[in-house]
Scaffold this active site. Structure first.
Site, PDB file in Angstrom:
ATOM      1  N   ASP A 193       0.879  -1.168   0.000  1.00 37.90           N
ATOM      2  CA  ASP A 193       0.000   0.000   0.000  1.00 37.90           C
ATOM      3  C   ASP A 193       0.924   1.227   0.000  1.00 37.90           C
ATOM      4  O   ASP A 193       1.631   1.492   0.969  1.00 37.90           O
ATOM      5  CB  ASP A 193      -0.883  -0.034   1.257  1.00 37.90           C
ATOM      6  N   LYS A 218      -7.250   9.578  -1.686  1.00 36.88           N
ATOM      7  CA  LYS A 218      -6.370  10.487  -0.933  1.00 36.88           C
ATOM      8  C   LYS A 218      -5.674  11.455  -1.907  1.00 36.88           C
ATOM      9  O   LYS A 218      -6.347  12.179  -2.603  1.00 36.88           O
ATOM     10  CB  LYS A 218      -5.359   9.662  -0.122  1.00 36.88           C
TER      11      LYS A 218
HETATM   12  C1  LIG Z   1      -3.308   3.793   4.012  1.00 34.73           C
HETATM   13  C2  LIG Z   1      -4.694   3.549   3.498  1.00 34.73           C
HETATM   14  N1  LIG Z   1      -4.882   2.547   2.634  1.00 34.73           N
HETATM   15  C3  LIG Z   1      -6.109   2.260   2.155  1.00 34.73           C
HETATM   16  C4  LIG Z   1      -7.212   2.983   2.542  1.00 34.73           C
HETATM   17  C5  LIG Z   1      -8.563   2.599   2.036  1.00 34.73           C
HETATM   18  O1  LIG Z   1      -8.949   3.427   0.992  1.00 34.73           O
HETATM   19  P1  LIG Z   1     -10.483   3.736   0.657  1.00 34.73           P
HETATM   20  O2  LIG Z   1     -11.015   4.568   1.765  1.00 34.73           O
HETATM   21  O3  LIG Z   1     -10.391   4.438  -0.671  1.00 34.73           O
HETATM   22  O4  LIG Z   1     -11.181   2.422   0.570  1.00 34.73           O
HETATM   23  C6  LIG Z   1      -7.061   4.063   3.413  1.00 34.73           C
HETATM   24  C7  LIG Z   1      -8.232   4.879   3.811  1.00 34.73           C
HETATM   25  O5  LIG Z   1      -8.191   5.701   4.687  1.00 34.73           O
HETATM   26  C8  LIG Z   1      -5.767   4.337   3.926  1.00 34.73           C
HETATM   27  O6  LIG Z   1      -5.570   5.335   4.831  1.00 34.73           O
END
Ligand SMILES: Cc1ncc(COP(=O)(O)O)c(C=O)c1O
Length: 404
Positions: A193, A218
């Site tokens: 990620d 984000k």
């Molecule tokens: C580091 C990180 N990865 C993944 C996600 C998940 O993304 P989404 O909210 O678009 O499903 C978030 C959401 O806050 C996040 O902070």
């Protein structure tokens, strides 16, 4: 553009700003159209049959491929230096699809500690019960710990660096090298990620990762107006993800969200430059304030893994945390509630500054002991520094700290 220049010769900023693949020969539209359609029609039987056979690459039905979504995917792949990209309806859809694509019942995952909460919960709670897949979480700062925790059934190493809760880093290249040297061919994938750094500040595929994931909700979108996720990697992996997990689980990205994402990507390099500068300005000021115990920001020399951050990333973003020098809940709440320029809420990476206290959610779900064992404190504040003038943000934080 001179006749001799191909789009590949142009710098990333130019390619993102102009999105040349989106040129519209019919109307000369400066912004690409939104193909707000669920399906596509064809001239005859043979044309339908041909499109059906290649529906991962042909606009046939909107769950599989939509032209606006495809343009966003191509732009994201270019940005990350990836062969291919698949957009999903959220970051979590991208994470769960990537993990499900990589494991079968009986398999095992080794994950870094402290990854995004729902991703951790998917591995710790959902996968064992629903799919018979177990996960061992390891202290993420030690590359050898990932190998030590692996078994003959381990298929995936899952990373998030820097992590979005504690801002801990994992050494991507060292972990990839250790896996290779150990000849552990059963570990088929390193999945990461990369939301915090964006592909502009960290390129995990170049460091040995197999799949790179972002919550596009984000920085990539950047305007707090869309939810989407992307998986980037080798063409064969993305094609298999497209034909199986994307098709069968169906968490597709909407054309309007893809269009908003394209809009956000045009200014990504300039927004990230401002996020980085503003984030560091605010973090440095906080670090020097007597009412702050500590600041956790991978771009500050005080971060315990600053050297790795400098080596592995080409800069930083603007999500970080700091600890107030008080344990008194009323005082902590007074600070939080008094801020005028920081929206109180979750998420991050948008144009506007946000603040969140992990205690608000985590203390409802964890015991105080478990909360502390996670490395969190009652007075931890997580901020996402936006595009406002940093002096205004600092003045707001200064008046908030006077409430303590
Ligand atoms: C580091 C990180 N990865 C993944 C996600 C998940 O993304 P989404 O909210 O678009 O499903 C978030 C959401 O806050 C996040 O902070």
């Amino acid at each position: 553009m001179s006749a001799s220049k191909t789009p590949e010769d142009l710098r990333l900023e130019t390619r993102l700003a102009r999105q040349l693949a989106a040129t519209d020969p019919t109307y000369g539209a400066a912004a690409p159209p939104i193909y707000q359609t669920s399906t596509h029609t064809f001239a005859n039987w043979d044309a339908v049959a041909h499109a059906f056979d290649d529906r991962a690459n042909t606009a046939f039905y909107g769950r599989q491929l939509n032209p606006t979504v495809q343009l966003a995917q191509q732009t994201l792949a270019q940005l990350a230096g990836a062969e291919s990209a698949r957009l999903f309806g959220s970051g979590m859809a991208a994470i769960s699809a990537s993990l499900l694509a990589s494991v079968s019942a009986g398999d095992h995952i080794v994950s870094a500690n402290g990854v995004y909460g729902p991703a951790g919960r998917f591995m710790a709670d959902w996968l064992p019960v629903k799919a018979g897949v177990t996960t061992t979480f390891v202290q993420s700062m030690d590359p050898a710990a990932f190998l030590a925790a692996s078994t003959a059934k381990t298929r995936v190493i899952y990373l998030e660096t820097p992590s979005s809760g504690l801002f801990e880093l994992q050494d991507i290249a060292a972990i990839a090298r250790l896996v290779k040297e150990a000849g552990k061919q059963h570990i088929i994938r390193i999945i990461i990620d990369n939301t915090w750094a964006t592909p502009l500040k960290q390129q995990p595929l170049q460091l040995g990762a197999d799949l790179e994931i972002h919550s596009a909700s984000k920085y990539l979108g950047g305007h707090s107006d869309l939810i989407a996720g992307v998986v980037l990697g080798r063409a064969e992996l993305i094609e298999s993800l497209t034909n199986d997990e994307a098709e069968l689980l169906g968490a597709r990205a909407a054309p309007l969200d893809a269009w908003l994402l394209l809009r956000g990507l045009r200014t990504l390099p300039w927004r990230m430059q401002a996020h980085e500068e503003n984030g560091l300005a605010v973090a440095r000021w906080l670090e020097g304030h007597p009412k702050i115990r500590q600041v956790r920001h991978p771009g500050l020399p005080s971060h315990p893994q600053y050297a790795l951050a400098q080596q592995q990333m080409s800069g930083s973003s603007s999500l970080f945390s700091f600890e107030l020098d008080t344990d008194e809940l009323d005082s902590i709440k007074r600070f939080f509630d008094s801020l005028m320029l920081f929206g109180r809420g979750v998420s991050w990476g948008g144009h506007e500054s946000l603040i969140f206290a992990p205690a608000i959610s985590a203390l409802k779900e964890q015991t105080p002991e478990r909360f502390r064992a996670m490395g969190l404190n009652l007075s931890d504040m997580r901020v996402s520094v936006g595009l406002e003038h940093p002096d205004d943000l600092i003045a707001d934080l200064a008046q908030g700290l006077e409430q303590i």
